[in-house]
Design a protein around this motif. Structure first.
Motif, mmCIF file in Angstrom:
data_model
loop_
_atom_site.group_PDB
_atom_site.id
_atom_site.type_symbol
_atom_site.label_atom_id
_atom_site.label_comp_id
_atom_site.label_asym_id
_atom_site.label_seq_id
_atom_site.Cartn_x
_atom_site.Cartn_y
_atom_site.Cartn_z
ATOM 1 N N ALA A 128 0.819 -1.215 0.000
ATOM 2 C CA ALA A 128 0.000 0.000 0.000
ATOM 3 C C ALA A 128 0.854 1.267 0.000
ATOM 4 O O ALA A 128 0.318 2.371 -0.096
ATOM 5 C CB ALA A 128 -0.938 -0.005 1.211
ATOM 6 N N GLY A 129 2.169 1.129 0.110
ATOM 7 C CA GLY A 129 3.050 2.289 0.117
ATOM 8 C C GLY A 129 3.027 3.060 1.429
ATOM 9 O O GLY A 129 3.473 4.206 1.485
ATOM 10 N N ILE A 130 2.543 2.446 2.487
ATOM 11 C CA ILE A 130 2.478 3.106 3.796
ATOM 12 C C ILE A 130 3.852 3.111 4.452
ATOM 13 O O ILE A 130 4.298 4.126 4.990
ATOM 14 C CB ILE A 130 1.421 2.419 4.689
ATOM 15 N N VAL A 131 4.527 1.977 4.408
ATOM 16 C CA VAL A 131 5.889 1.845 4.925
ATOM 17 C C VAL A 131 6.680 1.069 3.883
ATOM 18 O O VAL A 131 6.251 -0.001 3.444
ATOM 19 C CB VAL A 131 5.924 1.080 6.281
ATOM 20 N N ASP A 132 7.823 1.596 3.488
ATOM 21 C CA ASP A 132 8.681 0.906 2.523
ATOM 22 C C ASP A 132 9.496 -0.140 3.273
ATOM 23 O O ASP A 132 10.681 0.057 3.571
ATOM 24 C CB ASP A 132 9.584 1.905 1.803
ATOM 25 N N VAL A 133 8.865 -1.263 3.573
ATOM 26 C CA VAL A 133 9.491 -2.296 4.398
ATOM 27 C C VAL A 133 10.728 -2.858 3.712
ATOM 28 O O VAL A 133 11.794 -2.963 4.328
ATOM 29 C CB VAL A 133 8.482 -3.420 4.737
ATOM 30 N N THR A 134 10.606 -3.207 2.433
ATOM 31 C CA THR A 134 11.761 -3.782 1.740
ATOM 32 C C THR A 134 12.898 -2.772 1.612
ATOM 33 O O THR A 134 14.070 -3.135 1.737
ATOM 34 C CB THR A 134 11.354 -4.322 0.354
ATOM 35 N N GLY A 135 12.571 -1.511 1.375
ATOM 36 C CA GLY A 135 13.603 -0.474 1.310
ATOM 37 C C GLY A 135 14.294 -0.277 2.649
ATOM 38 O O GLY A 135 15.517 -0.130 2.706
ATOM 39 N N ILE A 159 11.293 -3.677 11.367
ATOM 40 C CA ILE A 159 10.348 -4.183 12.374
ATOM 41 C C ILE A 159 9.789 -3.026 13.191
ATOM 42 O O ILE A 159 8.582 -2.932 13.424
ATOM 43 C CB ILE A 159 11.020 -5.234 13.286
ATOM 44 N N ALA A 160 10.653 -2.130 13.630
ATOM 45 C CA ALA A 160 10.206 -0.976 14.418
ATOM 46 C C ALA A 160 9.244 -0.105 13.617
ATOM 47 O O ALA A 160 8.245 0.389 14.151
ATOM 48 C CB ALA A 160 11.404 -0.158 14.890
ATOM 49 N N ALA A 161 9.516 0.073 12.323
ATOM 50 C CA ALA A 161 8.630 0.893 11.486
ATOM 51 C C ALA A 161 7.275 0.213 11.285
ATOM 52 O O ALA A 161 6.237 0.876 11.303
ATOM 53 C CB ALA A 161 9.290 1.164 10.137
ATOM 54 N N VAL A 162 7.281 -1.106 11.113
ATOM 55 C CA VAL A 162 6.025 -1.842 10.940
ATOM 56 C C VAL A 162 5.184 -1.752 12.205
ATOM 57 O O VAL A 162 3.999 -1.406 12.156
ATOM 58 C CB VAL A 162 6.295 -3.319 10.555
ATOM 59 N N ILE A 163 5.775 -2.030 13.343
ATOM 60 C CA ILE A 163 5.034 -1.963 14.616
ATOM 61 C C ILE A 163 4.643 -0.518 14.913
ATOM 62 O O ILE A 163 3.550 -0.239 15.397
ATOM 63 C CB ILE A 163 5.860 -2.553 15.776
ATOM 64 N N GLY A 164 5.522 0.427 14.565
ATOM 65 C CA GLY A 164 5.243 1.838 14.783
ATOM 66 C C GLY A 164 4.130 2.388 13.905
ATOM 67 O O GLY A 164 3.618 3.473 14.163
ATOM 68 N N SER A 165 3.733 1.664 12.886
ATOM 69 C CA SER A 165 2.642 2.124 12.030
ATOM 70 C C SER A 165 1.268 1.770 12.590
ATOM 71 O O SER A 165 0.251 2.211 12.061
ATOM 72 C CB SER A 165 2.785 1.507 10.630
ATOM 73 N N LEU A 166 1.219 0.984 13.639
ATOM 74 C CA LEU A 166 -0.061 0.605 14.256
ATOM 75 C C LEU A 166 -0.650 1.795 15.012
ATOM 76 O O LEU A 166 0.083 2.697 15.432
ATOM 77 C CB LEU A 166 0.151 -0.548 15.238
#
Length: 187
Positions: free
Chosen positions: A135-142, A153-160
């Motif tokens: 969805a382009g919310i967090v560039d996890v792979t980048g 991981i911190a960015a993914v959890i921080g997006s909640l």
């Protein structure tokens, strides 16, 4: 946490800490499932199980001989080697705490509940990260390529929603899981 748990013993310390870990883990997963894109998470999880069941043998023997992407070396073989090294440790621990149970029950319990627990974590958290990336919310792979897995991981959890609370609970779950691993080793 680990020292106190060991000092209190198997029933009062280690068991209670393990129960707390299980409860916190499932509360955290439920939070991600409820506050995240629930429909996407459920649909992607069901699809993933189907794909895995259809391709189980092929995926277990895939060596990437043509593209040599490095995925195998960085994940699959590491994961297998880690379990080969970790397996005897887990087996000894389970044997010690399973007095009075039948071998069949122990093996079925470890295979079913262990696989189910790990699968649920991968389904919820992995698909949540996938949703954020797609969805382009967090560039996890980048983030993984530039800053590493911990940052991603911190960015993914921080997006909640309630990001600081979610990060605190996730960190607590990680610390308590580590403490229960040390408990197992000490026992």
């Amino acid at each position: 946490i680990f020292a106190t748990s060991v000092w209190l013993g198997l029933k009062r310390g280690m068991k209670n800490l393990s129960d707390l870990t299980l409860l916190l883990s499932f509360v955290f997963l439920a939070y991600v499932l409820i506050t995240g894109p629930t429909n996407f998470l459920v649909r992607a999880s069901v699809n993933s199980v189907g794909v895995m069941l259809q391709n189980y043998i092929r995926m277990n023997f895939w060596t990437d001989p043509y593209l040599r992407s490095g995925f195998l070396e960085n994940w699959t073989i590491f994961y297998w080697a880690w379990w080969i090294a970790y397996g005897p440790f887990v087996g000894l621990f389970v044997t010690r705490i399973s007095r009075g149970r039948r071998l069949r029950d122990i093996i079925l319990g470890m295979l079913s509940f262990g696989t189910l627990g790990a699968g649920i974590f991968f389904m919820v958290l992995g698909n949540y990260a996938l949703h954020l990336d797609l969805a382009g919310i967090v560039d996890v792979t980048g983030l993984m390529a530039k800053a590493g897995e911990a940052e991603a991981i911190a960015a993914v959890i921080g997006s909640l929603p309630l990001a600081k609370f979610a990060l605190a609970v996730f960190t607590l779950v990680a610390v308590v899981l580590l403490a229960t691993t040390y408990d197992s080793a000490s026992y």
